[in-house]
Design an enzyme around this catalytic site. Structure first.
Site, mmCIF file in Angstrom:
data_model
loop_
_atom_site.group_PDB
_atom_site.id
_atom_site.type_symbol
_atom_site.label_atom_id
_atom_site.label_comp_id
_atom_site.label_asym_id
_atom_site.label_seq_id
_atom_site.Cartn_x
_atom_site.Cartn_y
_atom_site.Cartn_z
ATOM 1 N N SER A 155 0.796 -1.231 0.000
ATOM 2 C CA SER A 155 0.000 0.000 0.000
ATOM 3 C C SER A 155 0.826 1.277 0.000
ATOM 4 C CB SER A 155 -0.945 0.015 1.208
ATOM 5 O OG SER A 155 -1.988 -0.915 1.034
ATOM 6 N N LYS A 184 3.091 6.312 5.750
ATOM 7 C CA LYS A 184 2.158 5.400 5.074
ATOM 8 C C LYS A 184 2.678 3.972 5.208
ATOM 9 C CE LYS A 184 -1.403 4.140 2.776
ATOM 10 N NZ LYS A 184 -1.378 2.852 3.524
ATOM 11 N N LYS A 228 0.262 3.889 -2.726
ATOM 12 C CA LYS A 228 -0.754 4.948 -2.686
ATOM 13 C C LYS A 228 -0.157 6.337 -2.497
ATOM 14 C CE LYS A 228 -3.969 1.483 -1.020
ATOM 15 N NZ LYS A 228 -4.514 0.788 0.146
ATOM 16 N N SER A 280 -6.368 3.372 4.176
ATOM 17 C CA SER A 280 -5.746 2.577 3.115
ATOM 18 C C SER A 280 -6.802 1.892 2.244
ATOM 19 C CB SER A 280 -4.788 1.533 3.707
ATOM 20 O OG SER A 280 -3.893 1.061 2.740
#
Length: 526
Positions: free
Chosen positions: A88, A259, A91, A146
């Site tokens: 993820s 993140k 992103k 997320s």
């Protein structure tokens, strides 16, 4: 009794698994340390091989990097160019492209593909087909919860077609930023063997991402709250699963944004940014085991803040000269207090170990800059390791180039680096004095000649008086000239009359004169 306990145990197991999922305490957190973890930890740290470089911490991640966010200088490097699955953390690039292409109040409508291409066991906020969110709400859902379907929806909104086409924009943006090890095929990092990147490339993407204040604020938020609307009837509340955020287990006080990423194949990944005492660092760990991604990141930040410092080149550099002309030796040049043509960029810094001095840095000059306002770029290295650069820019011309700065004296004496005395003379002031003196002399000469040739009137006349005086003078001259012409005409007439009288008198005399007698003897021959 046995049947009752069996059902109870099964029910409690289901509840436990559900609780672990809700708290983001996935099964990977409870797994024992895998055998390959020790092998990952034993991978060499490239920066430890630099002479005089502070020894970096041992991390369990397969790949890790720490860079200075402003200059891009690599402070810690471990296997930084190996292609790995980013999960993820992908992103970050998706959101960066979104803020560049869209406004926050644009409405994203979620299609059938955006909803049903999202695996139910992956991160999501349970949106339905046809739901609508603003771009700002989508970005918050992506960075805080997320949400994979939110990433699909944003990708479709930007391309206007399918989310698969969004990969073209992602790869173009990655190349533009300077990524060298990446290939992206989806906007959320769901498993795909053709979807990969490296710790170095994520750090490069992170530099652009964490330079955006809005994205930093979103990625540091701990709670997502989306109120119900006509187009989205659910009240969505999600807590961030990132444990390095404020108030969490591994909270880091200097954190700017972060993140997370996780899949069974990629393992745990974390991209974070922290700032302390004016120094902004970005840390990336890939293929790590929970909760080591947090402890490794904190160790990297502490290593960077504790062992390195930023130095402003324009304030520190005293050695640099161009063609030995001493352009950067002091604030003066051959024109006294005038500004030099070239100057070091005052914002550029280098990063050095605290145990080293600025004199230990070695510089090289490149004139192939590609920038219109940059004459050259000075690159600094420390034992052949890049530590930053500074641009030599053309100085901006002031609005009034003749507004000179005032200095205590026209000439000053300073000591050059070689110990010799150097006298700086203000050429502009000397030239100004010469021109002023010459102008004053010329003005005096002109005034003197004017005063000699001009007769001042005994009284001050007004404009009309001067006009009348000139008119009377002109009339007197005209009358005098007319009178003179009249006199000349009278004289001419008198002369004509005198000639007439004289001619008349002569005719009269000829008439009264007797005729001459003939000579009677002229024909005789004696």
């Amino acid at each position: 009794m046995y049947r009752f306990h069996h059902k109870t145990a099964a029910f409690l197991s289901v509840l436990a698994l559900l609780g672990l999922w809700l708290c983001d305490c996935r099964t990977v957190y409870a797994l024992p340390v895998l055998p390959e973890v020790e092998e990952r930890a034993a991978l060499p740290i490239e920066t430890n091989a630099i002479e005089g470089w502070p020894e970096g911490p041992v991390v369990s991640a397969q790949s890790a990097i720490l860079i200075d966010a402003e200059s891009g200088v690599i402070l810690y490097a471990k296997n930084i160019h190996e292609p790995l699955y980013p999960a993820s953390t992908t992103k970050l690039l998706t959101c960066l492209i979104a803020v560049e292409h869209c406004s926050l109040d644009e409405v994203v409508i979620f299609s059938h593909d955006a909803i049903f291409d999202t695996p139910r066991d992956s991160s999501n906020i349970a949106l339905d087909e046809g739901n609508e969110l603003t771009m700002e709400q989508c970005l918050n859902a992506i960075l805080i919860a997320s949400a994979n379907e939110a990433a699909f929806g944003v990708a479709e909104h930007i391309t206007g077609t399918t989310w698969q086409d969004f990969a073209v924009l992602m790869n173009e943006k990655a190349a533009e930023l300077g990524c060298v090890d990446s290939n992206f095929v989806n906007p959320n990092g769901l498993p795909d063997e053709n979807h990969y990147t490296s710790a170095y490339d994520l750090a490069v993407i992170g530099r652009a991402f964490f330079a955006n204040e809005l994205l930093c604020r979103m990625s540091s938020s701990t709670r997502l709250d989306l109120p119900p609307t006509d187009k989205q009837p659910k009240h969505i509340i999600e807590n961030a699963r990132n444990q390095i955020l404020a108030g969490r287990t591994y909270a880091y006080e200097y954190l700017v944004g972060s993140k997370t990423g996780y899949t069974m194949t990629a393992r745990s990944a974390l991209v974070s940014c922290a700032e302390k005492d004016g120094m902004k660092l970005i840390a990336v760990v890939l293929a790590d085991e929970a909760p080591n991604q947090y402890t490794d990141t904190i160790a990297l930040f502490n290593y960077g803040f504790g062992n390195f410092e930023r130095l402003n080149v324009s304030k520190t550099e005293t050695r640099f000269q161009i063609d030995n002309a001493g352009f950067f030796y002091s604030s003066h040049d051959i024109f006294g207090s005038s500004k030099p043509i070239l100057s070091l960029n005052t914002a550029d810094c280098i990063v050095l170990p605290k145990t080293a001095s600025f004199a230990d840095a070695v510089y090289t000059i490149s004139y192939d800059t590609g920038e219109e306002n940059t004459a050259a770029v000075i690159t600094y290295t420390y034992h052949d390791w890049y530590i930053g650069s500074v641009s030599v820019d053309f100085a901006k011309q002031p609005d009034n180039p003749y507004a000179f700065e005032s200095t205590p004296s026209d000439a000053s004496e300073e000591t050059a680096p070689n110990g010799q005395k150097v006298i700086f003379i203000n050429i502009f002031k000397v030239l100004l004095c010469i021109v002023g003196t010459a102008g004053a002399i010329i003005l005096i000469i002109v005034l003197r000649a004017f005063l000699k040739s001009y007769q001042f009137s005994s009284r001050d006349r007004s404009g009309r008086s001067r006009w009348l005086h000139a008119r009377r003078k002109r009339n007197r001259y005209q009358k005098l000239r007319a009178r003179r012409l009249e006199e000349m005409e009278e004289d001419r007439e008198l002369e004509e009359q005198r000639q007439k009288r004289k001619a008349k008198k002569a005719r009269k005399v000829r008439k009264t004169r007797r005729a001459k007698r003939p000579n009677r003897f002229r024909d005789y021959d004696y």
